[in-house]
Structure formats: structure tokens, C-alpha cells
Design a protein around this motif. Sequence first.
Motif, PDB file in Angstrom:
ATOM      1  N   THR A 439       0.828  -1.199   0.000  1.00  0.00           N
ATOM      2  CA  THR A 439       0.000   0.000   0.000  1.00  0.00           C
ATOM      3  C   THR A 439       0.866   1.254   0.000  1.00  0.00           C
ATOM      4  OG1 THR A 439      -0.086   0.051   2.416  1.00  0.00           O
ATOM      5  CG2 THR A 439      -1.809  -1.207   1.282  1.00  0.00           C
ATOM      6  N   GLU A 440       0.239   2.387  -0.332  1.00  0.00           N
ATOM      7  CA  GLU A 440       0.970   3.660  -0.330  1.00  0.00           C
ATOM      8  C   GLU A 440       1.553   3.952   1.047  1.00  0.00           C
ATOM      9  OE1 GLU A 440      -1.266   6.916  -1.807  1.00  0.00           O
ATOM     10  OE2 GLU A 440      -1.718   5.969  -3.741  1.00  0.00           O
ATOM     11  N   GLN A 441       0.812   3.580   2.084  1.00  0.00           N
ATOM     12  CA  GLN A 441       1.276   3.837   3.441  1.00  0.00           C
ATOM     13  C   GLN A 441       2.554   3.057   3.742  1.00  0.00           C
ATOM     14  OE1 GLN A 441      -1.632   2.944   6.433  1.00  0.00           O
ATOM     15  NE2 GLN A 441      -0.335   3.609   8.140  1.00  0.00           N
ATOM     16  N   THR A 442       2.581   1.784   3.344  1.00  0.00           N
ATOM     17  CA  THR A 442       3.769   0.963   3.581  1.00  0.00           C
ATOM     18  C   THR A 442       4.952   1.463   2.765  1.00  0.00           C
ATOM     19  OG1 THR A 442       2.412  -0.972   4.074  1.00  0.00           O
ATOM     20  CG2 THR A 442       4.704  -1.370   3.463  1.00  0.00           C
ATOM     21  N   ILE A 443       4.712   1.789   1.505  1.00  0.00           N
ATOM     22  CA  ILE A 443       5.790   2.303   0.651  1.00  0.00           C
ATOM     23  C   ILE A 443       6.335   3.610   1.211  1.00  0.00           C
ATOM     24  CG2 ILE A 443       6.283   3.258  -1.629  1.00  0.00           C
ATOM     25  CD1 ILE A 443       4.384   1.154  -2.786  1.00  0.00           C
ATOM     26  N   ALA A 444       5.447   4.470   1.708  1.00  0.00           N
ATOM     27  CA  ALA A 444       5.894   5.736   2.306  1.00  0.00           C
ATOM     28  C   ALA A 444       6.721   5.468   3.559  1.00  0.00           C
ATOM     29  CB  ALA A 444       4.689   6.607   2.633  1.00  0.00           C
ATOM     30  N   GLY A 445       6.320   4.463   4.361  1.00  0.00           N
ATOM     31  CA  GLY A 445       7.075   4.121   5.561  1.00  0.00           C
ATOM     32  C   GLY A 445       8.456   3.601   5.228  1.00  0.00           C
ATOM     33  N   TYR A 449      12.184   5.267   6.005  1.00  0.00           N
ATOM     34  CA  TYR A 449      13.283   4.482   6.563  1.00  0.00           C
ATOM     35  C   TYR A 449      14.563   4.728   5.759  1.00  0.00           C
ATOM     36  CZ  TYR A 449      15.741   0.479   8.552  1.00  0.00           C
ATOM     37  OH  TYR A 449      16.651  -0.307   9.196  1.00  0.00           O
ATOM     38  N   VAL A 450      14.432   4.726   4.447  1.00  0.00           N
ATOM     39  CA  VAL A 450      15.581   4.941   3.567  1.00  0.00           C
ATOM     40  C   VAL A 450      16.243   6.291   3.834  1.00  0.00           C
ATOM     41  CG1 VAL A 450      16.204   5.410   1.165  1.00  0.00           C
ATOM     42  CG2 VAL A 450      14.819   3.411   1.716  1.00  0.00           C
ATOM     43  N   LEU A 451      15.444   7.298   4.031  1.00  0.00           N
ATOM     44  CA  LEU A 451      15.963   8.658   4.137  1.00  0.00           C
ATOM     45  C   LEU A 451      16.543   8.982   5.507  1.00  0.00           C
ATOM     46  CD1 LEU A 451      13.111  10.507   2.206  1.00  0.00           C
ATOM     47  CD2 LEU A 451      15.386   9.897   1.355  1.00  0.00           C
ATOM     48  N   ARG A 453      19.227   8.544   8.020  1.00  0.00           N
ATOM     49  CA  ARG A 453      20.598   8.029   8.056  1.00  0.00           C
ATOM     50  C   ARG A 453      20.978   7.416   9.394  1.00  0.00           C
ATOM     51  NH1 ARG A 453      24.741  11.445   4.274  1.00  0.00           N
ATOM     52  NH2 ARG A 453      23.368  11.720   2.472  1.00  0.00           N
ATOM     53  N   GLU A 454      20.095   7.464  10.366  1.00  0.00           N
ATOM     54  CA  GLU A 454      20.356   6.793  11.629  1.00  0.00           C
ATOM     55  C   GLU A 454      20.213   5.286  11.502  1.00  0.00           C
ATOM     56  OE1 GLU A 454      21.452   8.151  14.595  1.00  0.00           O
ATOM     57  OE2 GLU A 454      21.781   9.851  13.267  1.00  0.00           O
ATOM     58  N   HIS A 455      19.528   4.832  10.464  1.00  0.00           N
ATOM     59  CA  HIS A 455      19.339   3.400  10.257  1.00  0.00           C
ATOM     60  C   HIS A 455      20.574   2.800   9.575  1.00  0.00           C
ATOM     61  CE1 HIS A 455      15.288   3.546  11.657  1.00  0.00           C
ATOM     62  NE2 HIS A 455      14.871   4.343  10.684  1.00  0.00           N
ATOM     63  N   PRO A 456      20.824   1.504   9.760  1.00  0.00           N
ATOM     64  CA  PRO A 456      21.992   0.868   9.133  1.00  0.00           C
ATOM     65  C   PRO A 456      21.962   1.007   7.617  1.00  0.00           C
ATOM     66  CG  PRO A 456      21.003  -0.582  10.772  1.00  0.00           C
ATOM     67  CD  PRO A 456      20.060   0.561  10.590  1.00  0.00           C
ATOM     68  N   ALA A 457      23.108   1.287   7.048  1.00  0.00           N
ATOM     69  CA  ALA A 457      23.180   1.511   5.600  1.00  0.00           C
ATOM     70  C   ALA A 457      22.744   0.285   4.815  1.00  0.00           C
ATOM     71  CB  ALA A 457      24.605   1.909   5.214  1.00  0.00           C
ATOM     72  N   ILE A 458      23.110  -0.904   5.280  1.00  0.00           N
ATOM     73  CA  ILE A 458      22.750  -2.106   4.527  1.00  0.00           C
ATOM     74  C   ILE A 458      21.240  -2.305   4.523  1.00  0.00           C
ATOM     75  CG2 ILE A 458      23.051  -3.679   6.504  1.00  0.00           C
ATOM     76  CD1 ILE A 458      24.118  -5.751   4.483  1.00  0.00           C
ATOM     77  N   ALA A 459      20.567  -1.922   5.601  1.00  0.00           N
ATOM     78  CA  ALA A 459      19.110  -2.027   5.651  1.00  0.00           C
ATOM     79  C   ALA A 459      18.462  -0.979   4.751  1.00  0.00           C
ATOM     80  CB  ALA A 459      18.622  -1.882   7.084  1.00  0.00           C
ATOM     81  N   ARG A 460      19.016   0.221   4.731  1.00  0.00           N
ATOM     82  CA  ARG A 460      18.477   1.263   3.863  1.00  0.00           C
ATOM     83  C   ARG A 460      18.678   0.890   2.397  1.00  0.00           C
ATOM     84  NH1 ARG A 460      21.872   5.739   4.949  1.00  0.00           N
ATOM     85  NH2 ARG A 460      20.447   7.013   3.727  1.00  0.00           N
ATOM     86  N   THR A 462      18.825  -2.139   1.246  1.00  0.00           N
ATOM     87  CA  THR A 462      17.882  -3.213   0.970  1.00  0.00           C
ATOM     88  C   THR A 462      16.488  -2.651   0.718  1.00  0.00           C
ATOM     89  OG1 THR A 462      19.162  -4.712   2.369  1.00  0.00           O
ATOM     90  CG2 THR A 462      16.896  -5.354   1.862  1.00  0.00           C
ATOM     91  N   ALA A 463      16.097  -1.656   1.503  1.00  0.00           N
ATOM     92  CA  ALA A 463      14.796  -1.023   1.302  1.00  0.00           C
ATOM     93  C   ALA A 463      14.718  -0.364  -0.075  1.00  0.00           C
ATOM     94  CB  ALA A 463      14.540   0.000   2.399  1.00  0.00           C
ATOM     95  N   LEU A 464      15.778   0.311  -0.473  1.00  0.00           N
ATOM     96  CA  LEU A 464      15.822   0.926  -1.800  1.00  0.00           C
ATOM     97  C   LEU A 464      15.681  -0.124  -2.898  1.00  0.00           C
ATOM     98  CD1 LEU A 464      18.646   3.573  -1.349  1.00  0.00           C
ATOM     99  CD2 LEU A 464      16.379   4.039  -2.298  1.00  0.00           C
ATOM    100  N   SER A 465      16.415  -1.214  -2.733  1.00  0.00           N
ATOM    101  CA  SER A 465      16.372  -2.284  -3.721  1.00  0.00           C
ATOM    102  C   SER A 465      14.980  -2.903  -3.794  1.00  0.00           C
ATOM    103  CB  SER A 465      17.417  -3.347  -3.372  1.00  0.00           C
ATOM    104  OG  SER A 465      17.440  -4.374  -4.329  1.00  0.00           O
TER     105      SER A 465
END
Length: 711
Positions: A439-445, A449-451, A453-460, A462-465
Motif C-alpha cells: 500500500t501507499e502507506q507501507t511504501i511511504a514508511g 526508513y531509507v531517508l 541516516r540513523e538506520h543501518p546503511a545495509i538495511a536502507r 535493501t529497502a531501496l532495492s
Amino acid sequence: MFRGRWQVVAAAVLWVLAGALARAEDAPHGGLVGSAACAGCHAAEASAWAGSDHAWALKTPDAASVLGDFNDASVTNGNVTTRFTTKDGKYIVETEGADGKPARFEVRYTVGHRPLQQYLVETGRGRLQVLDLAWDAARKRWFHLYPGQDAPPGDGLHWTGSYKNWQARCATCHQTGFSKGFDFPTRTYKSHWAELTVGCEACHGPGAAHGAWARTKTGGDPYTALPMGPGHQAQEIGVCGPCHARREAFSQLQPAAGAPFHDNYALALLTPDLYFPDGQQKDEVFILGSFLQSKMKARGVTCSNCHEPHGGGLVAEGNAVCTQCHGPAGNDTFPSLRKADFDTPAHHNHKQGSEAAQCVSCHMPERSYMLIDPRRDHFFRRPDPLQSKAAGAPDVCTGCHAGKTAEWAAEQIAAWKPAGDRSWQDRSAFIAFTNGDRTEQTIAGLTRYVLDREHPAIARATALSALGPAGSLSAADAGHVLKDDDPLVRAAATGALGQTDIQERIALLMPLLADPARSVRQRAAVEIAGTGAARLPAQDDAAYRKGLQDFVDARMANADMPESHVAMGGLALSLRQWDEAEKAFRTAAEIDPQMASAWLVLAQLADARGNARGAEDALSAGIAASPRNADLLLARGDLAARQQKFDDALGWYRRAQGADPRRSDVWIASSIGYALKGDRVAAAEAASRALALDPGVALPQELEQFLAQPK
């Protein structure tokens, strides 16, 4: 100003260089002298290394190195009986060969020593293959590594197949100064190495110049020790990471110790085949991908903080490994740590000294690979039973407390630690997306997460991919992530620009053609190829060619793997080079006949070019190799339906149902097939099965209209 000629050049690059590139990297590194040359001056380190897993990574077979029973022992798995014997001081294995007939093979090398030992034999053309039977060092028995797998000869998973080839899959991490020496045109190996096993120079680099200085003490020591410990995390990851990771190498030649990781490898992301959606290890991922997700990595912890590098053991026993930092005194190297006594029931809420009171039991759960080889997860997560349940992942609490629920465990944790913060490891958006919530809500979430930078780079990354071209990155967001500090994020971001205009997309990608990481430059060039290379400004042509050349070189360095040819075929499709794409996918299918994706693309290519017979032949060949592959059976039914052979189509759909009755798309296809025959009752029944399996699935509008007609 703009260029369009590169499409012609691409085909030549893709195939003319194939053999030359494979042969160009035959020579091992210079200056490597072997571990024996180091032992005289570094006796303590050499002694610790001698009993390590590194020293046992690969050995020639003799009475000291062979642990298995070769005294006429035998093992039967399915219809194949394997015998282990000796003759004239050689270790012999009698088993099923690549042609399905009994054959004799001499053991060339032993692999490892604990908890199991494997054996390599040569099967011709320089190929070293890993036997599926291994020796259990603790129980003193032979066992089959894949007891439920009955791969016949010709299957890529048969012990003689491409996935069990030593040089392609394993050698570079078990040897020093390794050069694969694979020649693509002849499919032969002429592998070289400086030292048979993982020696001193695998981690310290060539020692010849240092040894010469040590003998004379003339001038300055040319050797610069690789920095280790606090403040040198990147250097340690560069040394340890390449072998303790799931990654793809860019060269047939093992890079020098400590070479920049992202210049030499593409690290596997947290994909569902390798990791659970909450980030826990699933397949054998060899630590690095898990560690990169951890808070410890974010705070600067390095491998040598916990592991003694020469013997390979831990720097302390039990919980003392953790309490050297996580204790009342803290650790000045990591000033952000809270100083407290963690090795107490007040923290772990279990009996002191018990297995459950060990830090690793809750924060580094084990998962066994090769049946008997347990590996600890290096994510260092706090237990989160509810998130693990949502992810379909193991939960350390209910794993021990059999019969209890995740809800019960979560309540216990909340009672013990009501202020516990797990936001840094929250993967709720990942879990929802992986579970099919798009859903749009999940994609926005996931985009948020991607944006962050406090989150691990490998996880970000993966989210982008996962978001891919259909993600919700605006041009401003895209520009932000394409300039990220981490090359994993920059590389993944190249494929997530679907919301931007083509010309704007190329403008965003062009700076990455000069990125310091080769992994990023390759991805940028491939994305530009797919977007429209003809729109690239002339001044960027050379950088584009270099990036694409890097991509081709890396794929051809792994030309003995079917995945590389699938990637090459994908590039050829992007460049609209149909003949080259067909060559690439046909080569992939030749290496691994069970690679369904290759047969599917071959069928699609043939069908798109008006060659219905070719499409049928490709699907038939794929089904012959993988009779129960639902994707191939479904595609074969679709082809028959397009040819208006509806009875044939339904026959293929029924086979697909038998292969995987849980797939809603198979039942939807069957429903359409019945609808085309005018059988509303059967069509409705099949549609109901699809909706029962996936209530959110959308039926094609024409099918809904047919089903809605009055009886």
C-alpha cells in the motif's frame, strides 16, 4: 552532442572480450612467500595460527590431515552408495559420477577440521568439486550434507554440478593469493595460488620485502602493518569482510589484503532468501551482513575487539567477552556505553551461570548450517518476540520456552524492562512490505526508513532495492540518497529512480560514473544503459563506457556461474541486443539446466520475435530439467492459451497446481482458461481458490465480468 553508437559497441564488449578477460588474470600476486617464512620471527603468532580454522582451511591429504574413515567405509544415500578407501597412500572415493555411472576419484584436498571436514576431488578440465558427503569430527561418522536433496547427474546441485564447484564458489576464501584461472571458451580451470590455505599473507599482504629487510635490517622496514583495533573498523572490515560475507567478487584474482571492499565486491543485501525480514540471518551469510546492521558496528566496534586474529578464538571466556565493554567500569574506547552490571539476574532474569544467562543466548542466537555447524548471528539484537513472529523468524524466547507464545514473551520483557527502546532495530516496514503489503502507506514508511541516516546503511540499501523503480523517491529524495556516505546505499539508489523523468534520471546518475567505489560505478552505468544511453552527453561517454566495461569484466570474472550470464543477458536486453541476450541466457541454462529464469526469458524472447516453436522448445527443455517448477508450467500453459489450445493450457495449469497448490496466480490462470472455454462453474471455483489463498489478489477485469454474468 548526444550519442547513440554505444549499443553497437556493447555487443562486442559483452562477448568478444569474454575469453580474453578470463585468461588475463591467470597469474597470482607477486611478493608472496608463504607462512613458513614468517614463523621464524613470529613464533607465537605462528603457533596460534597452526591450530586455527584458517590453517585448516585447505590441506593436502595425509595421515595427519585426513580425519574421515577411509578404511573401506561406505554410505548409502538414496540409490547411491559411496565407498571410502585407500590405495598406495592415496585416499579414494567411489561414487556416482557426472554421467550417472559409478566412478573412482582421488581426494586432492581436505577442507576444514571442525565441526566437520569435507573433501575435494578433480573431475576433469581442472575442476575441483566438493563432495556432498562430509565427516562429522565429533561423532566420528560420515553424513550427507543435503539428506533431503536428490539431485540427479546433470543437475546444478549434484555434487559434480556448478554449485558445488570449488573454484567458483569457495576457493578464494580458503587459499592465499588465489587466481581462478577460468577460461570461458574452453570451460577449463588453470587455477593458481601462492599458499594452499589461509596463511599470514592472506591478511597481512605480501611479505617478501619485509622478509628481505628482516634478514639484513638495512634501511627502513617497507612493511606497513595494517592498522587494527579502535578507530580502524574500515581497515578490519577490508581484511576480514571479503571472506566473512556473502558477496560477488569482481575479479578472478584474489585482491590484496585490506583492499577497499566496494571496489572489489558487491555485498549481498538483506534479501528474503538470505535474511528474515526482521534482519536475522536465514541462509549462511558469513557474519558481515549481520554485523553491518548492528548498533555495535555503528559505535565503532571491530572484529578484533572480540576475536583474537591469529588463533581465531575469542579474546575472553563466556560473558567476559561482552563485559569488557558492557560492565560497571565501561570502556573508555566507547564512551557512549552505559556503565552498569549486565552479567546479573537483574539484567538477564535467568539463573546466574546457566546457558540462558549467557549474553550470546539472547543477543547472538545460533543457526546451524551444513546440519552440524552452528553460527551465531552478529546482529546483536535485543529479543523482540512480536516482531520476530510477524517476520516468520525464529524467536530466542519461545525457542527455549517451548509451549509459550510470542505474546507471553513480549509481556515478560515489558515487565522486566518497561523502558526498553528497540527503535533502532525496528523493521516493521520491511516486514509489511515482504509480507505483501504494498500500500501507499507501507511504501511511504519504507521510503522514510531509507531517508533516515540513523538506520543501518545495509538495511536502507535493501529497502531501496525492494522499492525499485516503483518506489516513491522524489527527485530531491533521489539526489539525497545518491550522495549517501555509504556505497551500498548509493549503488541501490541507482535502481530506485522510476519516479523521475528520463533526462533528469540520467543527470542524477552521471556523477556516479566517477564514484570512488567500483560497485557504484557499475550499477550507475547499467542503469544508464537501461534508461537510454543515447541521451548521455558526449563528455560523459568515456566514463559510461568504463563503468559498463567494469560491469562486463566482473561478470566475466564469474563466467563459470550461471548468475553472471543472467546478469549479462539482462544488460543485453536493456541495450535491445536480442541475439546477445539469447546467447547469455542460453549459456546460463547450459551451466545450470534447472535455472528456470533463463528458460523463461528464452521463451519470452522467442515468442516476442514471432518464434512460437522456439518458445515451446525453451519451455519444454526447462520443464524436462525441472518437471515441478510452477513458473515454467504456468508459462507453458499461457503459451498454449495464446495459441487457443485451451485444453492443453488447462492441462499445464493442472500440473502447475500440483507443483505448488498454494500459488494464487496458478488458480487465476486456471480460472481464465476455464472462462475462455465458457465453463463458468469451473472458472468460479478456481477463482475462489485463488481468493482463499490471497484475499487481496485482484482478478482481471475481464474475468470478473465473465463471472458476474447471469447463469
